[in-house]
Design a protein around this motif. Structure first.
Motif, short mmCIF file in Angstrom:
data_model
loop_
_atom_site.label_atom_id
_atom_site.label_comp_id
_atom_site.label_asym_id
_atom_site.label_seq_id
_atom_site.Cartn_x
_atom_site.Cartn_y
_atom_site.Cartn_z
N ASN A 171 5.85 7.79 -0.90
CA ASN A 171 5.63 8.62 0.29
C ASN A 171 5.72 7.81 1.58
O ASN A 171 6.19 8.32 2.60
CB ASN A 171 4.26 9.29 0.21
N SER A 172 5.25 6.59 1.56
CA SER A 172 5.31 5.74 2.76
C SER A 172 5.12 4.30 2.35
O SER A 172 4.67 3.99 1.23
CB SER A 172 4.22 6.15 3.76
N ALA A 173 5.47 3.41 3.27
CA ALA A 173 5.32 1.98 3.00
C ALA A 173 5.07 1.25 4.31
O ALA A 173 5.59 1.63 5.36
CB ALA A 173 6.57 1.43 2.32
N ARG A 174 4.27 0.19 4.24
CA ARG A 174 4.00 -0.62 5.43
C ARG A 174 3.69 -2.04 5.00
O ARG A 174 3.23 -2.28 3.87
CB ARG A 174 2.83 -0.06 6.23
N VAL A 175 3.97 -2.98 5.88
CA VAL A 175 3.61 -4.37 5.64
C VAL A 175 2.23 -4.61 6.24
O VAL A 175 2.02 -4.38 7.43
CB VAL A 175 4.63 -5.33 6.27
N THR A 211 2.74 -2.99 -13.96
CA THR A 211 4.02 -3.21 -14.59
C THR A 211 4.38 -2.08 -15.55
O THR A 211 5.46 -2.08 -16.12
CB THR A 211 4.03 -4.55 -15.34
N GLY A 212 3.48 -1.10 -15.71
CA GLY A 212 3.85 0.09 -16.45
C GLY A 212 4.76 0.98 -15.63
O GLY A 212 5.81 1.42 -16.09
N LEU A 213 4.38 1.24 -14.38
CA LEU A 213 5.19 2.08 -13.50
C LEU A 213 6.46 1.36 -13.05
O LEU A 213 7.52 1.98 -12.91
CB LEU A 213 4.39 2.49 -12.26
N VAL A 214 6.36 0.06 -12.77
CA VAL A 214 7.51 -0.69 -12.28
C VAL A 214 7.63 -1.99 -13.06
O VAL A 214 6.66 -2.48 -13.64
CB VAL A 214 7.36 -1.00 -10.77
N ALA A 215 8.82 -2.54 -13.05
CA ALA A 215 9.04 -3.83 -13.69
C ALA A 215 8.49 -4.95 -12.81
O ALA A 215 8.50 -4.85 -11.57
CB ALA A 215 10.53 -4.04 -13.93
N ARG A 232 -1.23 -2.21 -9.13
CA ARG A 232 -1.58 -0.82 -8.85
C ARG A 232 -3.08 -0.73 -8.63
O ARG A 232 -3.86 -1.33 -9.36
CB ARG A 232 -1.17 0.09 -10.01
N LYS A 233 -3.47 0.06 -7.62
CA LYS A 233 -4.88 0.26 -7.34
C LYS A 233 -5.15 1.75 -7.23
O LYS A 233 -4.56 2.43 -6.38
CB LYS A 233 -5.29 -0.45 -6.05
N GLY A 234 -6.02 2.22 -8.08
CA GLY A 234 -6.31 3.65 -8.08
C GLY A 234 -5.10 4.45 -8.51
O GLY A 234 -4.21 3.96 -9.22
N HIS A 235 -5.04 5.70 -8.05
CA HIS A 235 -3.98 6.61 -8.49
C HIS A 235 -2.73 6.50 -7.63
O HIS A 235 -1.61 6.61 -8.14
CB HIS A 235 -4.52 8.05 -8.45
N ALA A 236 -2.90 6.21 -6.35
CA ALA A 236 -1.80 6.46 -5.42
C ALA A 236 -1.38 5.26 -4.58
O ALA A 236 -0.74 5.42 -3.54
CB ALA A 236 -2.17 7.62 -4.49
N LYS A 237 -1.73 4.03 -5.00
CA LYS A 237 -1.33 2.85 -4.22
C LYS A 237 -0.67 1.80 -5.12
O LYS A 237 -1.17 1.49 -6.21
CB LYS A 237 -2.54 2.21 -3.55
N LEU A 238 0.44 1.26 -4.63
CA LEU A 238 1.03 0.05 -5.20
C LEU A 238 1.03 -1.01 -4.11
O LEU A 238 1.27 -0.73 -2.94
CB LEU A 238 2.46 0.30 -5.66
N GLU A 259 2.33 -2.36 1.25
CA GLU A 259 1.51 -1.30 0.64
C GLU A 259 2.35 -0.04 0.51
O GLU A 259 2.90 0.45 1.49
CB GLU A 259 0.28 -1.03 1.49
N LEU A 260 2.45 0.48 -0.70
CA LEU A 260 3.21 1.70 -0.98
C LEU A 260 2.26 2.82 -1.34
O LEU A 260 1.43 2.68 -2.26
CB LEU A 260 4.18 1.47 -2.14
N SER A 261 2.33 3.92 -0.62
CA SER A 261 1.60 5.13 -1.00
C SER A 261 2.52 5.97 -1.87
O SER A 261 3.65 6.29 -1.45
CB SER A 261 1.18 5.91 0.24
N ILE A 262 2.08 6.31 -3.06
CA ILE A 262 2.96 6.95 -4.03
C ILE A 262 2.35 8.23 -4.58
O ILE A 262 1.13 8.46 -4.49
CB ILE A 262 3.27 6.00 -5.21
#
Length: 643
Positions: A450-454, A404-408, A417-423, A487-490
């Motif tokens: 960068n990408s998203a998938r269900v 909730t720091g990066l997003v509301a 958030r998990k690790g550096h690059a996944k929401l 899953e969002l790769s960011i």
């Protein structure tokens, strides 16, 4: 080490092995450390146990904390980052077990006049059951069907990483063969004297990689010494001895206290100072223990983590880790009349809300009088386990931090958030968008998707920048009845490299006006002080009426709004870059204050000054920071410098 195997070979079936020491008899010839590290267990004689208790159990007037004195800081680490608490922060999901003599009633007591009173673990008090009648019922208690292997397997299959069982509830009944009284499962029941359910759980939990913890009630309805001020010290001594038994014999990873509040029937005399001394004592027995805040008075300075009950905080908790405990129906102990079960969907959504806000979920089961977990509980646990193990959906829970720091926090579900690059955006099924519609995700700082998938779907997700964030538009329908995970790769904001700081200059005074020459000047790696009632900044400074001023520079790692959080008792003032941002000079009990500073640039150094005073009673002073890209932690040494 070869002596370990040799020492294990000496153990009787009633000895237990832990990470601390072999718990065999001190006569064990294989153990080279037996003169300094072996602890007695129940195989020793009662006489030897009494002697050892007299030596090791503290008197109430001279408990372990009283020997510390001025110059002591009881803060051991930062639970938000410590390796000691890492397993707890990553686990997210645990099983609570309420099981005791009250289970014999299965939620119903028939009074002498034929009327029926219903309750569960509070049935003795709520239904005013006479002590003699309660003791008679406890004598019939025979949980012969208790199956530790099956219970641990149920927890593991549900995705639960730890178990906490009631070792002693408010009725005072011990669920292990304590030497401190006969009001226990070994000496006052119809249960086999050759069995020990805590030992059975420990063996099964260790075999399946599950952490084991014990609930212990401070409040005791049965012990005659508890309610009387003159005899309470005797109870307290026995309580210390029981807790030492639990640690020595079963090596718990966690202690979960309860019954700390002010109340009567019987009068509860547990004080803030009692809690502070007990916590100090326990950490002396096992520095690796994780302890909840009910060891004291359920405050942000007590223990390692907070314990909201039957509720979920709306945001990550300031100043302390947290765990929400909940029932699966409306009762903690077994109550055959209570069939109001939560659905698996509710449990999954609760778990996602809690883990997305950096918390843990401790979900209760209550075995019946024979020790059997209700089928309805097992069914729901199985369903939750299937959800977690399907297509990597557990990634939205385990090892996550608060995103909730990066997003509301969205109204349509939860984000972690998990690790550096996944929401992981978990969409609760009623909120899944209709065809062609989108879910909006509000970003608090700029980052790239960068990408998203269900998960568990071959469908696509279109991500579009929109307004203050992103629109997520999945191509298909929901894939699960509880929640579907996107899953969002960011690419998030990048931090600067850690600094090379050594901490802040600390000047401490034997007064509260910061006057005269400091009584002690040091470099403190962090501002993390828990002086409690007996400590102070230095041996030459008394435990009351002192002050400390920390000065130096702070170096942010992100160029984004930076929130400073103080946890103080009695007063605090904080300046950042010459601006007074926290100003709480009214003496107060432990209290959290927050201020967000904007315009700070990553890698640059800014002047920082903290002033703390202590007048009487206990003292605490901690300084945390957080930002959209960074979870709340104590400001680390690397980012602080004295000049």
């Amino acid at each position: 080490m070869r002596w370990v195997d040799a020492c294990r070979a000496q153990l009787s079936p009633h000895h237990h092995w832990s990470r601390h020491a072999c718990h065999a008899c001190p006569a064990c010839p294989a153990c080279p450390a037996r003169t300094r590290s072996l602890r007695p267990v129940r195989s020793l004689s009662l006489l030897l146990g009494a002697v050892l208790l007299a030596v090791t159990a503290p008197a109430v007037t001279a408990g372990p904390a009283s020997a510390a004195g001025p110059g002591t800081n009881h803060a051991t680490d930062d639970p938000f980052t410590s390796s000691r608490t890492a397993w707890f922060r990553d686990a997210k999901f645990g099983m609570f077990i309420h099981f005791g003599a009250y289970s014999q009633y299965e939620g119903e007591y028939t009074r002498p006049d034929g009327t029926v009173c219903r309750n569960a673990e509070w049935i003795k008090r709520s239904c005013a059951i006479p002590t003699a009648a309660y003791e008679t019922a406890a004598r019939q208690f025979n949980p012969s069907a208790f199956d530790a292997q099956a219970i641990v397997s149920a927890a593991k299959n549900a995705g639960q990483k730890y178990i906490v069982i009631t070792s002693k509830h408010h009725d005072g009944y011990a669920m292990w063969p304590t030497k401190q009284n006969t009001w226990n499962l070994r000496d006052h029941s119809s249960f086999s004297p050759d069995r020990d359910i805590l030992a059975e759980l420990k063996t099964a939990a260790d075999a399946q990689g599950i952490k084991l913890g014990f609930y212990y009630s401070i409040w005791d309805w049965h012990d005659p010494d508890f309610p009387n001020a003159d005899t309470f010290p005797k109870y307290r001594t026995r309580m210390y001895a029981q807790l030492k038994e639990l640690i020595d014999n079963y090596d718990p990873a966690l202690l979960w206290f309860d019954g700390e509040w002010d109340t009567d029937n019987p009068v509860n005399r547990w004080s803030r100072q009692d809690g502070a001394e007990l916590e100090t004592y326990l950490r002396g027995l096992d520095p690796g223990l994780v302890i909840n805040n009910r060891v004291g008075k359920r405050r942000v300075v007590d223990g390692d983590y907070g314990t909201p009950e039957q509720t979920i905080p709306g945001a990550p908790v300031d100043g302390q880790l947290w765990e929400s405990c909940m029932t699966l129906n409306n009762s903690w102990g077994y109550a055959k009349h209570d069939t109001d079960w939560k659905t698996a969907t509710t449990v999954v959504q609760n778990l996602l809300d809690i883990s997305g806000r950096s918390g843990n979920y401790l979900l209760n089961v209550g075995p019946d009088k024979l020790g059997r977990v209700p089928a309805a509980s097992l069914d729901r646990l199985d369903d939750v386990g299937r959800w977690l193990s399907t297509a990597g959906q557990g990634s939205a829970v385990y090892g996550t931090g608060g995103a909730t720091g990066l997003v509301a926090d969205p109204a349509w579900g939860a984000v972690a958030r998990k690790g550096h690059a996944k929401l992981y955006a978990s969409v609760f099924t009623p909120s899944w968008p209709a065809a062609g519609q989108a879910l909006h995700l509000t970003a608090k700082v700029p980052f790239t998707v960068n990408s998203a998938r269900v998960l568990n779907s071959s469908g696509t997700v279109t991500v579009t920048k929109a307004g203050d964030g992103f629109d997520l538009k999945p191509s298909g329908g929901p894939v699960d009845g509880a929640a579907s995970v996107i899953e969002l790769s960011i690419t998030p904001p990048s931090p600067t490299a850690p600094g090379s700081g050594t901490g802040l200059k600390a000047e401490s005074f034997a007064n509260t006006s910061f006057s005269g020459t400091p009584a002690a000047t040091t470099t403190d790696p962090t501002v993390n002080k828990a002086y409690r009632f007996d400590g102070s900044p230095a041996a030459g400074i008394p435990a009351d009426n002192f002050a400390t001023r920390w000065t130096g520079f702070v170096q942010p790692r992100y160029s984004e709004p930076l929130t400073f959080t103080t946890l103080s008792d009695d007063t605090v003032r904080l300046w950042v870059d010459g601006q007074l941002v926290i100003d709480n000079t009214t003496p107060h009990v432990p209290q959290v204050n927050k201020a967000t500073v904007t315009g700070l640039q990553a890698g640059q150094k800014y002047a920082i000054r903290v002033e703390h005073t202590e007048q009487t009673g206990e003292a605490h002073m901690k300084l945390f920071w957080s930002s959209p890209s960074m979870e709340q932690v104590i400001v680390p040494r690397t980012q602080l410098s004295p000049s």
